[in-house]
Enzyme design. Sequence first.
Site: not given
Length: 467
Positions: A281, A276-277, A312
């Site tokens: 991102h 995710h991070e 997101e």
Amino acid sequence: MVLDSGTQVYEQAPPRPPAGSPSQHHKLKPSNGNGPPLYPWPESLGMPLALAVPSALQQQTMWQTFSKLHLEQSSHMRRSESTYSVNSTGRRGRGKAPIGRGCDPGGTLRPAASLPHIAKIRKDVGSSSSKSPCMLVALRPTNMDQEREKFFQSHYTYNPQFEYQEPMPMSVLEKYQEASAQFMNQAVGIIEAVLEKFGTYENFEAATGGQLLTKCQIWSTVRKYMQKEGCVGEIVVQLSEDLLSQAVMMVENSRPTLAINLTGARQYWLEGMLRHEIGTHYLRGVNNSRQPWHSTEGRLQYGLQPANPTEEGLASLHSVLFRKQPFLWRAALLYYTIHQAAHMSFRQLFQDLAQYVQDEGVRWEYCVRAKRGQTDTSQPGCFSKDQVYLDGILRILRHRHTIDFQLLTSLGKVSYEDVEQLRPYGVLDNTRVPHFMKDLERYRQQLEHIMTTNRLDEAELGRLLPD
């Protein structure tokens, strides 16, 4: 966990899209219109980044959000904020079309080839030096611990009276004061599917999350993941027990920094958080800094939509990717909680969530997230930003057969709806695609598994999100 789509902090007007040739690289310069100047960026990292600010991590050092959004003239938002509203349906507004836990607490930073640095987050939060506060800092109650104690001592009958360090950014509160009900059926369906299989949330957490990890175990897992993405030494790692989210990306002392919540770092969930991070991102931020639409002006010139809910939504899908049971529990419960908060007081909301979550501490955290920005929580009201996760997930799944996922990542922080129009202009040399996306056949199979596990109906998504 993380949390902007649109613009980069280093801004300069991009060139007009060429008629038939690919875009070229452009040097970035500090923006003079958004608060104090940044620290110089290490040359070893190449292009500069700007990552998100966690609510509990504001220090006297300057923080930059992961691609800032101009809420007012110089306010900061979480990395994946955007002007997108989850209540909207169909196409959003556009700009102008294109013209043509402690192994090594503290200490010095390690060299790029070494293990990621782990440092305990300092709690000496000072006043911000920026003209406008970071959204997550401004919306985090300063008296949360005291109000939590009052709430639990009252046996859940007291409505917390929250106080905030900074004046409330009214433009943000107004933007996120309305909750959406568009995907409530899907949210409740996902929650019920989890409870049918596991009985309780606590059983679900124990079965799918595994044990809490020690600091050294976290360190080892993060290092192995960074090796997979080829970014060992690029990101500093910090541990905290004070985050409202599971993790967050930021910049501290001009270094990309990943803060991880120790209370949520579980055996089987940590790698999903890293996908995710870092895998979403961080890598999309790196790629975005190379594109001619890296700035506010560039996004307007190319007529781009906000990166959210794509940003997101994609990151949230990657959180559960490759799990045997990839339930979208967190995104669904956040969506549901915010919808209910819009019509309930804090204590009513807390009692309502008891049907899904027995753990009082977990319920408290969900309620605080949904009621951020309120002072008197006896009144109905919500902070609807967290509905973006499920909203983005469902939009991506709806169009999963037609999205070019590798190009979506390579083009940076853009919406899946803008990929085709940007294809001729993207700077694709040396862009980075996460390791888990390189086998597209397997990647798409996992998306189908997510659809099936969460009982998402293709026809219903088509009705809710028509072409």
